[in-house]
Write a protein that holds these residues in place. Structure first.
Motif, mmCIF file in Angstrom:
data_model
loop_
_atom_site.group_PDB
_atom_site.id
_atom_site.type_symbol
_atom_site.label_atom_id
_atom_site.label_comp_id
_atom_site.label_asym_id
_atom_site.label_seq_id
_atom_site.Cartn_x
_atom_site.Cartn_y
_atom_site.Cartn_z
ATOM 1 N N ARG A 90 -8.228 14.053 -27.724
ATOM 2 C CA ARG A 90 -8.956 15.306 -27.891
ATOM 3 C C ARG A 90 -10.448 15.002 -27.925
ATOM 4 O O ARG A 90 -10.856 13.833 -28.038
ATOM 5 C CB ARG A 90 -8.519 16.039 -29.166
ATOM 6 C CG ARG A 90 -7.059 16.472 -29.131
ATOM 7 C CD ARG A 90 -6.672 17.271 -30.358
ATOM 8 N NE ARG A 90 -7.298 18.581 -30.394
ATOM 9 C CZ ARG A 90 -6.825 19.649 -29.751
ATOM 10 N NH1 ARG A 90 -5.730 19.543 -29.006
ATOM 11 N NH2 ARG A 90 -7.422 20.823 -29.857
ATOM 12 N N TYR A 91 -11.238 16.039 -27.845
ATOM 13 C CA TYR A 91 -12.696 15.900 -27.800
ATOM 14 C C TYR A 91 -13.311 16.911 -28.756
ATOM 15 O O TYR A 91 -12.741 17.960 -29.030
ATOM 16 C CB TYR A 91 -13.225 16.150 -26.379
ATOM 17 C CG TYR A 91 -12.652 15.207 -25.350
ATOM 18 C CD1 TYR A 91 -13.293 14.014 -25.025
ATOM 19 C CD2 TYR A 91 -11.443 15.493 -24.714
ATOM 20 C CE1 TYR A 91 -12.753 13.142 -24.093
ATOM 21 C CE2 TYR A 91 -10.892 14.630 -23.782
ATOM 22 C CZ TYR A 91 -11.547 13.454 -23.483
ATOM 23 O OH TYR A 91 -11.007 12.586 -22.563
ATOM 24 N N ARG A 92 -14.498 16.566 -29.244
ATOM 25 C CA ARG A 92 -15.208 17.456 -30.156
ATOM 26 C C ARG A 92 -16.691 17.428 -29.816
ATOM 27 O O ARG A 92 -17.219 16.391 -29.398
ATOM 28 C CB ARG A 92 -14.986 17.015 -31.611
ATOM 29 C CG ARG A 92 -15.413 18.054 -32.638
ATOM 30 C CD ARG A 92 -15.130 17.571 -34.051
ATOM 31 N NE ARG A 92 -15.339 18.629 -35.030
ATOM 32 C CZ ARG A 92 -14.371 19.413 -35.491
ATOM 33 N NH1 ARG A 92 -13.135 19.219 -35.083
ATOM 34 N NH2 ARG A 92 -14.638 20.353 -36.363
ATOM 35 N N ARG B 253 -23.245 22.177 -29.212
ATOM 36 C CA ARG B 253 -22.505 23.361 -28.770
ATOM 37 C C ARG B 253 -23.444 24.565 -28.673
ATOM 38 O O ARG B 253 -23.378 25.347 -27.714
ATOM 39 C CB ARG B 253 -21.367 23.671 -29.731
ATOM 40 C CG ARG B 253 -20.585 24.923 -29.354
ATOM 41 C CD ARG B 253 -19.484 25.265 -30.342
ATOM 42 N NE ARG B 253 -18.401 24.306 -30.269
ATOM 43 C CZ ARG B 253 -18.123 23.397 -31.182
ATOM 44 N NH1 ARG B 253 -18.889 23.312 -32.267
ATOM 45 N NH2 ARG B 253 -17.128 22.564 -31.041
ATOM 46 N N ASP C 121 -8.607 26.124 -35.025
ATOM 47 C CA ASP C 121 -9.958 26.687 -34.896
ATOM 48 C C ASP C 121 -10.096 27.510 -33.619
ATOM 49 O O ASP C 121 -10.746 28.564 -33.608
ATOM 50 C CB ASP C 121 -11.003 25.574 -34.910
ATOM 51 C CG ASP C 121 -11.169 24.953 -36.291
ATOM 52 O OD1 ASP C 121 -10.909 25.646 -37.284
ATOM 53 O OD2 ASP C 121 -11.550 23.773 -36.366
ATOM 54 N N ASN C 122 -9.500 27.036 -32.529
ATOM 55 C CA ASN C 122 -9.568 27.785 -31.279
ATOM 56 C C ASN C 122 -8.796 29.093 -31.374
ATOM 57 O O ASN C 122 -9.227 30.120 -30.839
ATOM 58 C CB ASN C 122 -9.020 26.931 -30.129
ATOM 59 C CG ASN C 122 -10.002 25.866 -29.691
ATOM 60 O OD1 ASN C 122 -11.140 26.158 -29.357
ATOM 61 N ND2 ASN C 122 -9.573 24.621 -29.717
ATOM 62 N N GLY D 97 -13.917 23.797 -32.864
ATOM 63 C CA GLY D 97 -13.187 22.611 -33.304
ATOM 64 C C GLY D 97 -13.011 21.652 -32.148
ATOM 65 O O GLY D 97 -13.935 21.398 -31.367
ATOM 66 N N SER D 98 -11.814 21.120 -31.990
ATOM 67 C CA SER D 98 -11.556 20.139 -30.945
ATOM 68 C C SER D 98 -10.745 20.767 -29.815
ATOM 69 O O SER D 98 -10.218 21.876 -29.942
ATOM 70 C CB SER D 98 -10.820 18.926 -31.518
ATOM 71 O OG SER D 98 -9.530 19.293 -31.988
ATOM 72 N N ASP E 148 -22.076 20.751 -33.526
ATOM 73 C CA ASP E 148 -22.483 22.149 -33.524
ATOM 74 C C ASP E 148 -23.814 22.369 -32.818
ATOM 75 O O ASP E 148 -23.984 23.344 -32.071
ATOM 76 C CB ASP E 148 -22.584 22.668 -34.960
ATOM 77 C CG ASP E 148 -21.234 22.716 -35.648
ATOM 78 O OD1 ASP E 148 -20.223 22.853 -34.932
ATOM 79 O OD2 ASP E 148 -21.193 22.617 -36.878
ATOM 80 N N LEU F 74 -20.173 14.542 -26.184
ATOM 81 C CA LEU F 74 -18.854 14.747 -26.762
ATOM 82 C C LEU F 74 -18.454 13.538 -27.592
ATOM 83 O O LEU F 74 -18.915 12.426 -27.337
ATOM 84 C CB LEU F 74 -17.799 14.953 -25.669
ATOM 85 C CG LEU F 74 -17.913 16.181 -24.776
ATOM 86 C CD1 LEU F 74 -16.801 16.165 -23.735
ATOM 87 C CD2 LEU F 74 -17.871 17.462 -25.589
ATOM 88 N N THR F 75 -17.580 13.771 -28.548
ATOM 89 C CA THR F 75 -16.950 12.697 -29.319
ATOM 90 C C THR F 75 -15.484 12.630 -28.924
ATOM 91 O O THR F 75 -14.793 13.655 -28.906
ATOM 92 C CB THR F 75 -17.061 12.954 -30.828
ATOM 93 O OG1 THR F 75 -18.443 13.048 -31.182
ATOM 94 C CG2 THR F 75 -16.412 11.833 -31.615
#
Length: 702
Positions: free
Chosen positions: A334-336, A342, A394-395, A290-291, A339, A324-325
């Motif tokens: 925050r950053y995301r 990743r 998610d983390n 996730g983020s 997939d 990254l977004t």
């Protein structure tokens, strides 16, 4: 404060839509006539973006909205039904499979469910989707996957790469690939346009990128650093080499589609253009799900090779390079990471030999967060902690799954430390699953086990399993007493009191609660800076006993003390339960206005924290208030809203006999005043309306 909101949870579009108008229209048509539509295609081909665009256009056709469930953070198929339920904020019954709770919630509703990234859970997605569609006639499912789900009713749309321009014609019509490249290039380099001079390079670049949207987006971002001609030349030089490296790394075969190789080429080439520190951070960031925020990055990813002071600049650089977004949120930046990007980082992290160590650091960071959250929960920053834990959901899942695989004892500690997340934030179902798995995997005695047992006891009581809650609380108490752990023993005893009071065993509840409070002389005034959970739970159990026995004055005094103690520390969650009990007391005093005020105060807090148990309890009390005021139609609608919650939480009113009887009485009165047909019409309206809208009605805002 509850605000009006459109049903659904689709994210806002963050960039302009380019091309694929015919494909969007086709997907919309297929969703209108088919229960299940699956968009398939290679990673990075644009399945998710196409699904979200079509879903946004379809939203007006679905009375109960469009709901997105992102499956990429899930690693266990067993959590699929839980993830879907959480998107709707649907709790589950204690002895009922989650999939049945979701189906019960969906019954009578008309909505579109978007399941994004199904391929790694394909068998579970097939099973869950088939079950939901069979039980929910108003449901439509739009899925994205690298392969179809394989159901007979499924309509499959293969998402191809964007159309490429004809390179041999100077005046060839614009293609979707070229249009996307030029639009994104203009966003990266203001003033960029297609000219006779640069058109050839643009055509060559489009061809190299095989019309793959993700590859085009990455290439366009590079124009901030390189002139178009140099960028195109470097792609020509590196394409074959990177393709070979990618094929070796990922084990690709000769039958793999060329655009799949082009994606990895683009990602790998983007990796090559990063500096060594940027590459290292990219690899280390792949352990997040996730983020994530910069503080977590500093905690997990830094060492002598990556100094903490370098993190802000490195994150900014990876955002600039579209690795990254950046996600601005109310709780901070925050950053995301996509997939596909990743996954590329995971392979590099594995090759570096750092993956186990980084995943342990990520797990340890989540454990530290859970411990700090649990210690601070009953204090002034509850809303901030709710928002923080929700953002890290998610983390936390990823850390729990890693801990369960590692079998090193941290799963028990982490799951138990998250007691407040499971019990107070509408995640009792998921909490029960993780707590039971952690307890089964680790039988070692100690504080972690005692805490996980009473945390599970609270979760079970919230879900209506009072007998199971009492058993687990007793186990926790025995374990804590063996260890000489006074704090855990008192909390376990308070959980036991809660289970017994809910089950109607008033003498046992009173004895257990009294024993807890005897350990805190002067309770409300003598507590130091902290506010023990055991005291708050014991107060609630005692108050319930007083109300059932008709000792209203004693209940009011006790809840006044509890409210004062909570107010001094800025605590909201348990204070709202005090308001819930006071509302019941005021009803017994025939003071409906005061009861309404307390119940609405409680509902405000419970809805803000998505505490489904609290929402169900307070809405039912408001129905009783309406009954006392002779508002029969309002009674019916509020009972319908409560039924919407109780049908999926478990037994109505958490199985508390006195509350069930009180609601039954006001239902009979409303039916007598309205007649069965009018009552059922109002009841059904409450049962099927969007929860946010129903809560706004209960609060008197609509």
């Amino acid at each position: 404060m509850v605000e009006d909101a459109q049903p659904g949870n689709l994210p806002a579009e963050t960039s302009s839509w380019v091309g694929r108008h015919g494909e969007v229209e086709r997907v919309c048509r297929m969703c209108a006539r088919s229960q299940l539509v699956t968009l398939t295609g290679a990673g990075g081909v644009g399945k998710t973006r196409l699904a979200l665009k079509a879903a946004g256009l379809l939203a007006a056709r679905f009375r109960h909205g469009v709901w997105l469930v992102e499956l990429s953070p899930l690693h266990e198929g067993a959590l699929l039904a839980h993830a879907i339920a959480e998107s709707f904020r649907v709790p589950g019954r204690p002895a009922r499979p989650v999939i049945e709770s979701v189906a019960a919630y969906l019954a009578g509703r008309e909505l579109l469910l978007v399941l994004d990234t199904c391929e790694h859970l394909i068998d579970d997605c097939r099973t869950v989707t088939e079950a939901l569609l069979a039980l929910s006639p108003g449901l439509r499912v739009l899925a994205t996957s690298r392969s179809p789900l394989g159901l007979p009713i499924e309509q499959v749309v293969t998402v191809e790469p964007l159309t490429l321009p004809v390179r041999t014609a100077r005046t060839a019509p614009e293609s979707d690939a070229l249009t996307l490249l030029t639009v994104r290039a203009a966003e990266a380099v203001p003033g960029f346009t297609v000219t006779d001079t640069n058109r050839g390079d643009l055509l060559r670049l489009c061809a190299r990128l095989e019309g793959l949207p993700l590859a085009i987006e990455l290439a366009a971002a590079r124009l901030r650093e390189l002139p178009l001609a140099e960028l195109t030349e470097r792609m020509d030089d590196r394409f074959a080499v990177l393709d070979d490296i990618a094929g070796t790394r990922y084990g690709t075969g000769p039958t793999e589609p060329p655009w799949h190789r082009a994606l990895r080429t683009a990602v790998g080439w983007s990796h090559e253009l990063c500096t060594p520190p940027e590459r290292l951070l990219w690899a280390r960031l792949s352990v997040f799900a996730g983020s994530f925020d910069a503080a977590a990055v500093r905690r997990v990813c830094t060492d002598e090779r990556l100094p903490r002071a370098d993190v802000p600049a490195l994150l900014a650089a990876l955002v600039d390079k579209s690795v990254l977004t950046w996600l601005p949120t109310g709780g901070g930046e925050r950053y995301r990471m996509l997939d596909t990007i990743r996954e590329y980082g995971v392979h590099w992290l594995h090759d570096l030999g750092e993956e186990p160590a980084l995943r342990r650091r990520h797990r340890d960071g989540c454990l530290d967060l859970a411990r700090r959250g649990g210690a601070a929960w009953l204090g002034p920053d509850q809303y901030r902690w709710y928002d923080r834990m929700h953002a890290e959901h998610d983390n936390l899942r990823a850390a729990l799954e890693f801990s369960l695989v590692e079998k090193d004892g941290t799963a028990l500690d982490l799951a138990g430390s998250l007691w407040f997340f499971w019990s107070a934030c509408g995640l009792t179902r998921e909490g029960q699953a993780f707590l039971e798995r952690a307890l089964a995997a680790d039988a070692r005695p100690g504080r972690a086990r005692s805490r996980a047992l009473w945390a599970l006891a609270l979760v079970l009581v919230c879900r209506g399993d009072k007998e199971g809650g009492a058993v687990r609380a007793a186990e926790s108490l025995a374990a804590a007493e063996r260890d000489g752990d006074v704090y855990e023993a008192r909390t376990a005893l308070s959980a036991y009191a809660a289970a017994k009071s809910s089950d109607g065993d008033l003498d046992a509840a009173e004895a257990a609660a009294g024993k807890v409070l005897s350990g805190y002389p002067g309770t409300a005034d003598a507590l130091g800076g902290g506010l023990p959970l055991a005291v708050l739970l014991a107060w609630c159990s005692q108050c319930h006993v007083h109300l059932v026995r008709g000792e209203v004055g004693r209940a009011v005094v006790l809840m006044g003390r509890m409210r004062a103690a909570c107010d001094r520390r800025g605590e909201r969650w348990m204070r709202a339960y005090a308001d819930f009990f006071l509302a019941q007391a005021e009803l017994r005093r025939h003071r409906p206005r005061a009861a309404r005020r307390h119940a609405r105060d409680a509902l405000e807090v419970k809805h803000r924290m998505h505490d489904s148990l609290g929402v169900g309890l307070t809405v039912a009390v408001l129905a009783r208030v309406a009954s006392a005021a002779g508002q029969a139609e309002r009674v019916a609608r509020l009972l319908g809203l409560a039924d919407q919650v109780w049908a999926t939480v478990g037994a109505p009113q958490a199985g508390v006999a006195e509350l069930i009887a009180a609601c039954g009485q006001c239902e009979r009165q409303a039916r007598g005043a309205l007649g069965d047909r009018a009552f059922e019409t109002a009841f059904e309206r409450g049962r099927t309306e969007v929860l946010d809208e129903g809560v706004a009605y209960a609060l008197g805002r609509v």
